[in-house]
Design a protein around this motif. Sequence first.
Motif, PDB file in Angstrom:
ATOM      1  N   ILE A  37      -8.574  -0.413   9.500  1.00  0.00           N
ATOM      2  CA  ILE A  37      -7.593   0.464  10.416  1.00  0.00           C
ATOM      3  C   ILE A  37      -8.560   1.786  10.112  1.00  0.00           C
ATOM      4  CG2 ILE A  37      -5.558   1.505  10.609  1.00  0.00           C
ATOM      5  CD1 ILE A  37      -4.093  -0.903   9.477  1.00  0.00           C
ATOM      6  N   GLN A  38      -8.645   2.559  11.109  1.00  0.00           N
ATOM      7  CA  GLN A  38      -9.439   3.834  11.138  1.00  0.00           C
ATOM      8  C   GLN A  38      -8.622   5.028  11.694  1.00  0.00           C
ATOM      9  OE1 GLN A  38     -12.590   4.030  14.006  1.00  0.00           O
ATOM     10  NE2 GLN A  38     -11.621   2.351  15.182  1.00  0.00           N
ATOM     11  N   SER A  39      -8.712   6.108  11.143  1.00  0.00           N
ATOM     12  CA  SER A  39      -8.084   7.185  11.618  1.00  0.00           C
ATOM     13  C   SER A  39      -9.167   8.522  11.480  1.00  0.00           C
ATOM     14  CB  SER A  39      -6.808   7.431  10.984  1.00  0.00           C
ATOM     15  OG  SER A  39      -5.984   8.495  11.920  1.00  0.00           O
ATOM     16  N   PHE A  40      -8.941   9.500  12.271  1.00  0.00           N
ATOM     17  CA  PHE A  40      -9.605  10.642  11.839  1.00  0.00           C
ATOM     18  C   PHE A  40      -8.582  11.647  10.936  1.00  0.00           C
ATOM     19  CE2 PHE A  40     -11.820  10.027  15.856  1.00  0.00           C
ATOM     20  CZ  PHE A  40     -13.270  10.340  15.312  1.00  0.00           C
ATOM     21  N   GLU A  41      -7.301  11.183  10.720  1.00  0.00           N
ATOM     22  CA  GLU A  41      -6.533  12.110  10.100  1.00  0.00           C
ATOM     23  C   GLU A  41      -6.188  11.419   8.661  1.00  0.00           C
ATOM     24  OE1 GLU A  41      -2.797  13.301  11.742  1.00  0.00           O
ATOM     25  OE2 GLU A  41      -3.816  13.886  13.733  1.00  0.00           O
ATOM     26  N   PRO A  42      -6.591  11.896   7.663  1.00  0.00           N
ATOM     27  CA  PRO A  42      -6.260  11.225   6.350  1.00  0.00           C
ATOM     28  C   PRO A  42      -4.881  11.031   6.066  1.00  0.00           C
ATOM     29  CG  PRO A  42      -7.961  13.066   6.105  1.00  0.00           C
ATOM     30  CD  PRO A  42      -7.166  13.331   7.294  1.00  0.00           C
ATOM     31  N   GLY A  43      -3.894  11.856   6.466  1.00  0.00           N
ATOM     32  CA  GLY A  43      -2.512  11.622   6.558  1.00  0.00           C
ATOM     33  C   GLY A  43      -1.927  10.327   6.795  1.00  0.00           C
ATOM     34  N   SER A  44      -2.726   9.909   8.054  1.00  0.00           N
ATOM     35  CA  SER A  44      -2.272   8.530   8.828  1.00  0.00           C
ATOM     36  C   SER A  44      -2.690   7.437   7.719  1.00  0.00           C
ATOM     37  CB  SER A  44      -3.077   8.288   9.899  1.00  0.00           C
ATOM     38  OG  SER A  44      -2.420   7.162  10.560  1.00  0.00           O
ATOM     39  N   LEU A  45      -3.836   7.440   7.173  1.00  0.00           N
ATOM     40  CA  LEU A  45      -4.271   6.370   6.117  1.00  0.00           C
ATOM     41  C   LEU A  45      -3.559   6.319   4.916  1.00  0.00           C
ATOM     42  CD1 LEU A  45      -8.200   6.867   6.850  1.00  0.00           C
ATOM     43  CD2 LEU A  45      -6.622   5.349   7.905  1.00  0.00           C
ATOM     44  N   LYS A  46      -3.031   7.653   4.318  1.00  0.00           N
ATOM     45  CA  LYS A  46      -2.423   7.958   3.259  1.00  0.00           C
ATOM     46  C   LYS A  46      -1.084   7.073   3.321  1.00  0.00           C
ATOM     47  CE  LYS A  46      -5.185  11.627   1.221  1.00  0.00           C
ATOM     48  NZ  LYS A  46      -5.204  12.981   0.945  1.00  0.00           N
ATOM     49  N   TYR A  47      -0.595   7.377   4.595  1.00  0.00           N
ATOM     50  CA  TYR A  47       0.929   7.064   4.688  1.00  0.00           C
ATOM     51  C   TYR A  47       0.943   5.492   4.662  1.00  0.00           C
ATOM     52  CZ  TYR A  47       5.042   5.679   7.260  1.00  0.00           C
ATOM     53  OH  TYR A  47       6.479   5.049   7.525  1.00  0.00           O
ATOM     54  N   MET A  48      -0.159   4.712   5.293  1.00  0.00           N
ATOM     55  CA  MET A  48      -0.067   3.550   5.133  1.00  0.00           C
ATOM     56  C   MET A  48      -0.351   2.652   3.753  1.00  0.00           C
ATOM     57  SD  MET A  48      -1.890   2.553   9.010  1.00  0.00           S
ATOM     58  CE  MET A  48      -3.181   3.808   8.982  1.00  0.00           C
ATOM     59  N   ARG A  49      -1.201   3.537   3.201  1.00  0.00           N
ATOM     60  CA  ARG A  49      -1.238   3.185   1.823  1.00  0.00           C
ATOM     61  C   ARG A  49      -0.004   3.232   0.899  1.00  0.00           C
ATOM     62  NH1 ARG A  49      -5.175   0.106   1.978  1.00  0.00           N
ATOM     63  NH2 ARG A  49      -7.450   0.763   1.499  1.00  0.00           N
ATOM     64  N   SER A  50       0.733   4.289   1.255  1.00  0.00           N
ATOM     65  CA  SER A  50       2.084   4.633   0.560  1.00  0.00           C
ATOM     66  C   SER A  50       3.085   3.337   0.753  1.00  0.00           C
ATOM     67  CB  SER A  50       2.587   5.951   0.659  1.00  0.00           C
ATOM     68  OG  SER A  50       3.104   5.894   2.149  1.00  0.00           O
ATOM     69  N   LYS A  51       2.803   2.797   1.859  1.00  0.00           N
ATOM     70  CA  LYS A  51       3.769   1.852   2.342  1.00  0.00           C
ATOM     71  C   LYS A  51       3.285   0.627   1.707  1.00  0.00           C
ATOM     72  CE  LYS A  51       6.635   2.344   5.016  1.00  0.00           C
ATOM     73  NZ  LYS A  51       8.039   2.821   4.865  1.00  0.00           N
ATOM     74  N   GLY A  52       2.310   0.328   0.910  1.00  0.00           N
ATOM     75  CA  GLY A  52       1.836  -0.747   0.258  1.00  0.00           C
ATOM     76  C   GLY A  52       0.690  -1.501   1.080  1.00  0.00           C
ATOM     77  N   SER A  53       0.262  -0.846   1.944  1.00  0.00           N
ATOM     78  CA  SER A  53      -0.657  -1.726   2.952  1.00  0.00           C
ATOM     79  C   SER A  53      -2.090  -2.044   2.003  1.00  0.00           C
ATOM     80  CB  SER A  53      -1.321  -0.909   4.202  1.00  0.00           C
ATOM     81  OG  SER A  53      -2.305  -1.857   4.858  1.00  0.00           O
ATOM     82  N   LYS A  54      -2.569  -2.937   1.906  1.00  0.00           N
ATOM     83  CA  LYS A  54      -3.806  -3.423   1.366  1.00  0.00           C
ATOM     84  C   LYS A  54      -4.995  -3.569   2.395  1.00  0.00           C
ATOM     85  CE  LYS A  54      -1.753  -5.403  -2.847  1.00  0.00           C
ATOM     86  NZ  LYS A  54      -0.366  -4.984  -2.579  1.00  0.00           N
ATOM     87  N   LEU A  55      -4.515  -3.537   3.423  1.00  0.00           N
ATOM     88  CA  LEU A  55      -5.631  -3.545   4.724  1.00  0.00           C
ATOM     89  C   LEU A  55      -7.032  -2.607   4.362  1.00  0.00           C
ATOM     90  CD1 LEU A  55      -3.356  -4.067   7.548  1.00  0.00           C
ATOM     91  CD2 LEU A  55      -4.684  -5.997   6.382  1.00  0.00           C
ATOM     92  N   LYS A  56      -8.199  -3.091   4.775  1.00  0.00           N
ATOM     93  CA  LYS A  56      -9.127  -1.942   4.619  1.00  0.00           C
ATOM     94  C   LYS A  56      -9.092  -0.854   5.313  1.00  0.00           C
ATOM     95  CE  LYS A  56     -11.748  -5.537   5.676  1.00  0.00           C
ATOM     96  NZ  LYS A  56     -11.031  -6.595   5.435  1.00  0.00           N
TER      97      LYS A  56
END
Length: 388
Positions: A203-222
Amino acid sequence: MKKTVTAVTAAAALAACGGSGQAPLPTLDGKPALVVAHRGASGYIPEQTVEAYAKAIEQGADAIEPDVVSTKDGVLIARHDPNLAFSTDVADHPEFAARKRKLSVDGDVQEGWFASDFTLAEIKTLGGISTDAERPQQYNGKYKIATVQEIIDMIKKSGRNITIYPETKNPTFHRQQGVPLEDKLLALLANAGWSDASAPVFIQSFEPGSLKYMRSKGSKLKMVQLIDADDVDLKTGALTYAAPYDRPYDWAQSGDKRLFSDMVTPAGLAEIKTYADGIGPWKRYIVSVKGTLDASGKLVDVNGDGKINETDTTTLAPTTLVADAHKAGLFVHPYTFRNEKRRLAGNYKGDPVQEYKQFYAIGVDGLFTDFADTALAARAEYLKETGR
């Protein structure tokens, strides 16, 4: 003494897997670089349509990339831009004429028709169009926009181990429109059985906040942090920065004055490592280009076609970004590689294979391309030439 057939076969197998003293490839994991079909087979068929993804799978791409935007009714579809005017035939549909309006997308005021104003059923009446005049135009309007679910289904039915590489597109904008992307994307992937680090997902994004949000939801995806810039100053080869390509939009919204260039410093890479597994930089961060200047300091139209573009440039020495990222434990997947001569530096002599091979030799771990077939052929040639 002649080797037996068994010995020859064993030696060949050993060489193929990097044995017999063969040095590993310069990628982070020592494996061949991943070929990602950017928006499908977009060099041949209008991007992000069902047919574009089918052709990319047929070409043998290792991964296929959908840019993820949302419809009014919350369905995730594959489009590079929320503004449908850029890549569909919506302007030819009089029934939607009244939907045309102006809207700010990441601070850029655009006029057009926006996906978040349309239901999926309405969007399915539209056809994709080529976004490059040099590419085939005969398919314009014929092929329909793909949903993320349709792409997942295509991968499942292919019988191949194909990776899906979605991008949360303009995530702040989508939250502003009341149709956030992240939770729905994670749910679609989880329903497909993909929820851990070993899943065939980036999963890619230009916005760090989007990736950090998904991490905060427990996502372990790359997760992959994309890194942009506005352009290259062809007089110097330096990258330039202008809004909205100067910094992530969530940084701009929060008052963070750093630029994308801050992400490629050792400190920036270390910060990315806290929430992502890799980076997706514009390829000019790795190999930039520079034009030829005349005595007065003006750029020279080297090939005499009346235009100044990349065919009039030569490549500069590679930067240390790939090595620096690998040192930080991050893989590197640059974008975007294309076949058109106007997009190739002059010293590649119009041959896109030469560009691919240069980046493979530098050690990129994957790359995004509109022409997966060319990238795969170049990779095979590179591996053969290096004895792998």
